[in-house]
Design a protein around this motif. Sequence first.
Motif, PDB file in Angstrom:
ATOM      1  N   MET A 122       0.808  -1.227   0.000  1.00 50.02           N
ATOM      2  CA  MET A 122       0.000   0.000   0.000  1.00 50.02           C
ATOM      3  C   MET A 122       0.838   1.273   0.000  1.00 50.02           C
ATOM      4  O   MET A 122       0.310   2.377   0.153  1.00 50.02           O
ATOM      5  CB  MET A 122      -0.948   0.024   1.193  1.00 50.02           C
ATOM      6  CG  MET A 122      -0.280   0.173   2.543  1.00 50.02           C
ATOM      7  SD  MET A 122      -1.471   0.453   3.871  1.00 50.02           S
ATOM      8  CE  MET A 122      -2.104   2.068   3.408  1.00 50.02           C
ATOM      9  N   ASN A 162      -0.858   3.046  -2.954  1.00 49.06           N
ATOM     10  CA  ASN A 162      -1.131   2.066  -4.004  1.00 49.06           C
ATOM     11  C   ASN A 162       0.181   1.620  -4.646  1.00 49.06           C
ATOM     12  O   ASN A 162       1.195   2.318  -4.540  1.00 49.06           O
ATOM     13  CB  ASN A 162      -2.053   2.661  -5.067  1.00 49.06           C
ATOM     14  CG  ASN A 162      -2.889   1.605  -5.772  1.00 49.06           C
ATOM     15  OD1 ASN A 162      -2.565   0.424  -5.753  1.00 49.06           O
ATOM     16  ND2 ASN A 162      -3.982   2.029  -6.383  1.00 49.06           N
ATOM     17  N   GLN A 166      -0.658  -4.067  -5.113  1.00 51.22           N
ATOM     18  CA  GLN A 166      -2.058  -3.929  -4.736  1.00 51.22           C
ATOM     19  C   GLN A 166      -2.952  -4.197  -5.941  1.00 51.22           C
ATOM     20  O   GLN A 166      -4.077  -4.695  -5.797  1.00 51.22           O
ATOM     21  CB  GLN A 166      -2.323  -2.529  -4.166  1.00 51.22           C
ATOM     22  CG  GLN A 166      -3.698  -2.374  -3.547  1.00 51.22           C
ATOM     23  CD  GLN A 166      -3.696  -1.396  -2.384  1.00 51.22           C
ATOM     24  OE1 GLN A 166      -2.936  -1.531  -1.441  1.00 51.22           O
ATOM     25  NE2 GLN A 166      -4.539  -0.401  -2.456  1.00 51.22           N
ATOM     26  N   LYS A 167      -2.448  -3.880  -7.116  1.00 51.64           N
ATOM     27  CA  LYS A 167      -3.221  -4.090  -8.337  1.00 51.64           C
ATOM     28  C   LYS A 167      -3.088  -5.515  -8.869  1.00 51.64           C
ATOM     29  O   LYS A 167      -3.885  -5.949  -9.700  1.00 51.64           O
ATOM     30  CB  LYS A 167      -2.758  -3.098  -9.414  1.00 51.64           C
ATOM     31  CG  LYS A 167      -2.977  -1.638  -9.046  1.00 51.64           C
ATOM     32  CD  LYS A 167      -2.300  -0.723 -10.048  1.00 51.64           C
ATOM     33  CE  LYS A 167      -2.421   0.738  -9.644  1.00 51.64           C
ATOM     34  NZ  LYS A 167      -1.664   1.643 -10.542  1.00 51.64           N
TER      35      LYS A 167
END
Length: 286
Positions: A122, A162, A166-167
């Motif tokens: 994060m 982000n 995280q993706k």
Amino acid sequence: MKFYNHFDLTSFNSYRIKAKCNRAIFFDCEEEIQEYYQKNKDTKNVLLGSGHNIILAKEYYTEDFIIFNSNFNKINLTEAGLLEIEAGAMMWDAAQFALDHELSGLEVFWDIPSSLGGAVVMNAGASGEEIKDVLVKVRYLDLTDNTIKEILKDDISFEYRNSFFQKNTDKIVLKAWLQLKKGNKEIISEKMETIKAQRWAKQPKEFPNGGSVFKRPEGYYVGAIMDELGLKAYAIGGAKISEKHGGFIINYNNATGQDILDIITEVKKQVWKKYQIDLEVEQRVI
């Protein structure tokens, strides 16, 4: 590797929500992690770090919980002068390790409740400093082919709270290397204690909570918005918005995950109605 059936997650989430999972697994090394995913390709699981910045929405989970908390947490100083940290290590332990070795760059993490893995995923930070500022590279398990790979900071696509990880939830952070600077131990320690005191003065540390609930919208502060809307102390069930800081939701009386989610829903509705801002939840709902 340790397995626990019908595992109580209450002490493994910072909201102290009462929940259990079918099975909890604690790994000690990379080989165990890779072996587990090789043998359990079709098994549903949830990856859990320090248990902060998450909301447990259910009372019982049928999935395996892969937990990095007090395990897989070694911290070393390499011959090249880099800090080598495993995913399960707490960032405040890394900050203490850096202080002991007169290294500066992690002071802001002295009171941030996060594991190294969670901090990378994060892009954790505060006061204008983020993990990406000191990160060199990350070692991770790629579940698409069950191989261990490494990626440099410039390729992780860090953004505010982000990142690439995280993706891409099929990539599991195993370890990271940080580049810190040599510093004066007294000055480093003083900065750490100052940061901690400032946070404790503002944040509701006396009640279980998961940290800041919402990402800060551009041009606004969530705490100020809560003040303007009169939402401080707004409660549903055993959860309420903190009177001390409107950006936090606290568990003051045996709150459930649904209590917290219901408050979030109401806050988002009121904020949109008055400001036309779609507040983005910073915490991960499980």
